[in-house]
Enzyme design. Structure first.
Site, PDB file in Angstrom:
ATOM      1  CG  HIS A  72      -9.192  15.293  -5.422  1.00 54.49           C
ATOM      2  ND1 HIS A  72      -9.588  15.007  -4.139  1.00 54.49           N
ATOM      3  CD2 HIS A  72     -10.300  15.218  -6.185  1.00 54.49           C
ATOM      4  CE1 HIS A  72     -10.886  14.771  -4.138  1.00 54.49           C
ATOM      5  NE2 HIS A  72     -11.341  14.879  -5.361  1.00 54.49           N
ATOM      6  CE1 TYR A 201      -5.495  13.513   3.026  1.00 58.64           C
ATOM      7  CE2 TYR A 201      -4.923  11.841   4.652  1.00 58.64           C
ATOM      8  CZ  TYR A 201      -5.110  12.218   3.339  1.00 58.64           C
ATOM      9  OH  TYR A 201      -4.916  11.301   2.341  1.00 58.64           O
ATOM     10  N   PRO A 293      -2.536   3.767   6.375  1.00 60.59           N
ATOM     11  CG  PRO A 293      -4.825   3.510   6.709  1.00 60.59           C
ATOM     12  CD  PRO A 293      -3.499   3.089   7.261  1.00 60.59           C
ATOM     13  CE  LYS A 297       2.208   8.527  -1.091  1.00 64.12           C
ATOM     14  NZ  LYS A 297       1.886   9.126  -2.379  1.00 64.12           N
ATOM     15  CE1 TYR A 384      -2.394  12.553   0.602  1.00 68.14           C
ATOM     16  CE2 TYR A 384      -2.954  12.774  -1.732  1.00 68.14           C
ATOM     17  CZ  TYR A 384      -3.313  12.433  -0.432  1.00 68.14           C
ATOM     18  OH  TYR A 384      -4.578  11.964  -0.180  1.00 68.14           O
TER      19      TYR A 384
HETATM   20  P1  FAD Z   1      -4.333  -7.303  -2.097  1.00 69.03           P
HETATM   21  O1  FAD Z   1      -5.188  -6.257  -2.671  1.00 69.03           O
HETATM   22  O2  FAD Z   1      -4.512  -7.697  -0.677  1.00 69.03           O
HETATM   23  O3  FAD Z   1      -4.484  -8.592  -3.028  1.00 69.03           O
HETATM   24  C1  FAD Z   1      -4.008  -9.866  -2.659  1.00 69.03           C
HETATM   25  C2  FAD Z   1      -4.937 -10.913  -3.236  1.00 69.03           C
HETATM   26  O4  FAD Z   1      -4.399 -12.216  -2.973  1.00 69.03           O
HETATM   27  C3  FAD Z   1      -6.312 -10.897  -2.603  1.00 69.03           C
HETATM   28  O5  FAD Z   1      -7.297 -10.779  -3.590  1.00 69.03           O
HETATM   29  C4  FAD Z   1      -6.390 -12.201  -1.825  1.00 69.03           C
HETATM   30  O6  FAD Z   1      -7.702 -12.724  -1.790  1.00 69.03           O
HETATM   31  C5  FAD Z   1      -5.447 -13.087  -2.635  1.00 69.03           C
HETATM   32  N1  FAD Z   1      -4.903 -14.210  -1.884  1.00 69.03           N
HETATM   33  C6  FAD Z   1      -4.468 -14.216  -0.598  1.00 69.03           C
HETATM   34  N2  FAD Z   1      -4.036 -15.436  -0.266  1.00 69.03           N
HETATM   35  C7  FAD Z   1      -4.182 -16.223  -1.360  1.00 69.03           C
HETATM   36  C8  FAD Z   1      -3.918 -17.592  -1.623  1.00 69.03           C
HETATM   37  N3  FAD Z   1      -3.394 -18.387  -0.670  1.00 69.03           N
HETATM   38  N4  FAD Z   1      -4.193 -18.087  -2.849  1.00 69.03           N
HETATM   39  C9  FAD Z   1      -4.705 -17.284  -3.795  1.00 69.03           C
HETATM   40  N5  FAD Z   1      -4.984 -15.979  -3.602  1.00 69.03           N
HETATM   41  C10 FAD Z   1      -4.728 -15.455  -2.397  1.00 69.03           C
HETATM   42  N6  FAD Z   1      -4.675   1.651   1.465  1.00 69.03           N
HETATM   43  C11 FAD Z   1      -4.831   2.953   1.367  1.00 69.03           C
HETATM   44  O7  FAD Z   1      -3.954   3.609   0.846  1.00 69.03           O
HETATM   45  N7  FAD Z   1      -5.974   3.563   1.839  1.00 69.03           N
HETATM   46  C12 FAD Z   1      -6.993   2.854   2.424  1.00 69.03           C
HETATM   47  O8  FAD Z   1      -7.990   3.405   2.812  1.00 69.03           O
HETATM   48  C13 FAD Z   1      -6.832   1.482   2.550  1.00 69.03           C
HETATM   49  N8  FAD Z   1      -7.794   0.746   3.146  1.00 69.03           N
HETATM   50  C14 FAD Z   1      -7.586  -0.585   3.296  1.00 69.03           C
HETATM   51  C15 FAD Z   1      -8.554  -1.345   3.968  1.00 69.03           C
HETATM   52  C16 FAD Z   1      -8.354  -2.700   4.183  1.00 69.03           C
HETATM   53  C17 FAD Z   1      -9.406  -3.505   4.932  1.00 69.03           C
HETATM   54  C18 FAD Z   1      -7.144  -3.307   3.730  1.00 69.03           C
HETATM   55  C19 FAD Z   1      -6.884  -4.782   3.985  1.00 69.03           C
HETATM   56  C20 FAD Z   1      -6.204  -2.549   3.043  1.00 69.03           C
HETATM   57  C21 FAD Z   1      -6.402  -1.194   2.829  1.00 69.03           C
HETATM   58  N9  FAD Z   1      -5.464  -0.408   2.166  1.00 69.03           N
HETATM   59  C22 FAD Z   1      -5.640   0.904   2.050  1.00 69.03           C
HETATM   60  C23 FAD Z   1      -4.265  -0.951   1.563  1.00 69.03           C
HETATM   61  C24 FAD Z   1      -4.441  -1.253   0.064  1.00 69.03           C
HETATM   62  O9  FAD Z   1      -5.754  -1.585  -0.207  1.00 69.03           O
HETATM   63  C25 FAD Z   1      -3.459  -2.372  -0.261  1.00 69.03           C
HETATM   64  O10 FAD Z   1      -2.160  -1.835  -0.094  1.00 69.03           O
HETATM   65  C26 FAD Z   1      -3.599  -2.979  -1.665  1.00 69.03           C
HETATM   66  O11 FAD Z   1      -4.777  -3.753  -1.732  1.00 69.03           O
HETATM   67  C27 FAD Z   1      -2.378  -3.848  -2.000  1.00 69.03           C
HETATM   68  O12 FAD Z   1      -2.606  -4.572  -3.171  1.00 69.03           O
HETATM   69  P2  FAD Z   1      -2.051  -6.051  -3.346  1.00 69.03           P
HETATM   70  O13 FAD Z   1      -2.457  -6.466  -4.718  1.00 69.03           O
HETATM   71  O14 FAD Z   1      -0.629  -6.093  -2.960  1.00 69.03           O
HETATM   72  O15 FAD Z   1      -2.786  -6.929  -2.251  1.00 69.03           O
HETATM   73  C1  DHB Z   2      -8.681   7.399   1.078  1.00 71.93           C
HETATM   74  C2  DHB Z   2      -7.925   6.548   1.839  1.00 71.93           C
HETATM   75  C3  DHB Z   2      -6.734   6.977   2.388  1.00 71.93           C
HETATM   76  O1  DHB Z   2      -5.986   6.146   3.127  1.00 71.93           O
HETATM   77  C4  DHB Z   2      -6.305   8.279   2.198  1.00 71.93           C
HETATM   78  O2  DHB Z   2      -5.158   8.689   2.781  1.00 71.93           O
HETATM   79  C5  DHB Z   2      -7.064   9.128   1.436  1.00 71.93           C
HETATM   80  C6  DHB Z   2      -8.250   8.691   0.865  1.00 71.93           C
HETATM   81  C7  DHB Z   2      -9.939   6.935   0.489  1.00 71.93           C
HETATM   82  O3  DHB Z   2     -10.280   5.760   0.710  1.00 71.93           O
HETATM   83  O4  DHB Z   2     -10.630   7.708  -0.176  1.00 71.93           O
END
Ligand code: FAD
Ligand code: DHB
Length: 390
Positions: A72, A201, A293, A297, A384
């Site tokens: 994109h 957006y 979100p 980021k 972005y």
């Molecule tokens: P996570 O992906 O949360 O990974 C952490 C892992 O640790 C998980 O698999 C969990 O099961 C595991 N864990 C937790 N506790 C324990 C334990 N005690 N023992 C062992 N394992 C454990 N960001 C965007 O930019 N756009 C979005 O649209 C967006 N949508 C989201 C929707 C949801 C519902 C959520 C929760 C987050 C969203 N985010 C979004 C944020 C983005 O997905 C996260 O920033 C990203 O997943 C961060 O990665 P991470 O590896 O730090 O954490």
């Molecule tokens: C998506 C999620 C976001 O938070 C965003 O800013 C743009 C796209 C997505 O899930 O596609």
């Protein structure tokens, strides 16, 4: 059991860290409380910054993303009933790639399996101890309920916002910076042809909406809603009607409703702890910070943290240099705060707040400025597509 780095969490942060460490010849073990299937299906973010894309490619895990990811070169900001484009390529020479977070997770797990790495899924009762000693330990029960003690040189807390690592740091060590927004996002995945190739957006009096996509047949969309929103009150038809209302106006995109295959409500929060390390424990990704979100980021920040952490471990094991580990938190936080600022700013500019008509007019003026001034458009675009890694 013994390893060099014990990694808690198989999200983007934990898996990417394990992958980068393996490439430096550093041993790690990943522990995850969910099943492999669960983490590979969990629908979350979808936009990869150029730096994230480059890192996946350079480290040999970008092959499927190159085939299936959608490049994109811009986004549309929609307000006052019309859309205006921010052209990333023209303003910054960079682009983003739309590729689901769970696809990145699948690719990273496949690489771990291929490399013969140690991963424990379905663990229970994870706990960390002796964080200030030279032999910190991770204790858990494996999928068969057998107790395991993993003795490490270091522990990486990649266990997300609700994990156990951050709370294991003694009280008084961490400073917490927190903001909770008075709204949430209702997110849906639908079997429907995307209305256009690029994201929209939209700021609207009824609330924000975001139109994204996952493939030529799957649309991903979000609607600003109440944090207590009851998802059962949102049958498919109501969702499509509401999105159509928030996109109304000149050149209104032609929505093609289809079955909604997944929906959920995501809370909106900005959160940072400082420092991101204590003794032999290092926090990375959502375990240390959350962004709303709106700037896409969350996952990108998680990847940026573990890049810094992997390089610091490499300096330590390769050259006996512990300076980069000592500076880990400070190095990451510089970029994290800039990204927090961007996510807060996008959220503030695009959502409906309780502030009333004056605040709404200021938002429209800001959107008008951002989409007509080259300087302001460039500011949005360079944030972005992703600020340079520290
Ligand atoms: P996570 O992906 O949360 O990974 C952490 C892992 O640790 C998980 O698999 C969990 O099961 C595991 N864990 C937790 N506790 C324990 C334990 N005690 N023992 C062992 N394992 C454990 N960001 C965007 O930019 N756009 C979005 O649209 C967006 N949508 C989201 C929707 C949801 C519902 C959520 C929760 C987050 C969203 N985010 C979004 C944020 C983005 O997905 C996260 O920033 C990203 O997943 C961060 O990665 P991470 O590896 O730090 O954490
Ligand atoms: C998506 C999620 C976001 O938070 C965003 O800013 C743009 C796209 C997505 O899930 O596609």
């Amino acid at each position: 059991m013994r390893t060099q780095v014990g990694i808690i969490g198989a999200g983007p942060a934990g898996l990417m860290l394990a992958h980068l460490l393996h490439r430096s010849g550093i041993e790690s073990v990943v522990i995850e409380s969910r099943s492999r299937d669960y983490v590979e299906q969990r629908i979350r973010a979808g936009v990869l910054e150029q730096g994230t894309v480059d890192l996946l490619n350079e480290t040999g895990v970008g092959e499927r993303m190159q085939r299936q990811g959608l490049v994109h070169a811009g986004i549309d900001l929609r307000f006052g009933g019309r859309s205006r484009r921010i052209a990333f390529d023209e303003l910054t020479g960079k682009h983003v790639v739309v590729y689901g977070q769970h696809e990145v997770v699948k690719d990273l797990i496949a690489a771990r399996v291929r490399d013969g790495a140690q991963m424990f899924f379905d663990v229970t009762g994870t706990a960390v101890a002796d964080l200030e000693s030279d032999r910190p330990v991770v204790r858990f029960r494996d999928a068969n309920g057998e107790p395991v003690e993993l003795v490490c040189d270091f522990i990486a807390g990649c266990d997300g916002f609700h994990g156990i690592c951050r709370p294991a740091i003694p009280e008084g060590v961490l400073s917490v910076y927190d903001r909770i927004y008075p709204f949430a996002w209702l997110g849906i995945l639908a079997e429907s042809k995307p209305v256009q190739d690029e994201l929209i957006y939209a700021n609207h009096e009824r609330g924000f909406t975001l139109i994204s996509l996952r493939s030529p047949t799957i649309t991903r969309m979000y609607l600003q809603c109440d944090p207590e929103e009851n998802i059962d009150e949102w049958p498919d038809e109501r969702i499509w009607d509401e999105i159509r209302a928030r996109l109304a106006g000149e050149d209104a995109p032609d929505l093609v409703p289809g079955p909604v295959i997944q929906k959920g409500v995501t809370a909106m929060r900005s959160y940072v702890v400082e420092p991101m390390q204590y003794g032999k424990l290092f926090l990375a990704g959502d375990s240390a910070h959350i962004v709303p979100p709106t700037g896409a980021k969350g996952m990108n920040l998680a990847i940026a943290d573990v890049k810094v952490l992997a390089e610091a471990f490499d300096a330590f094991y390769g050259r006996g240099d512990s300076g980069r580990l000592a500076a880990y938190s400070e190095t990451c936080l510089r970029r994290i705060w800039k990204t927090q600022r961007f996510s807060w700013w996008m959220t503030s500019m695009l959502h409906r707040f309780e502030g009333g008509a004056f605040d709404h007019r200021v938002q429209l003026a800001e959107l008008d400025y951002v989409t007509t001034s080259r300087a302001a458009s460039t500011t949005l675009a360079e944030n972005y597509v992703g600020l340079p890694f520290e």
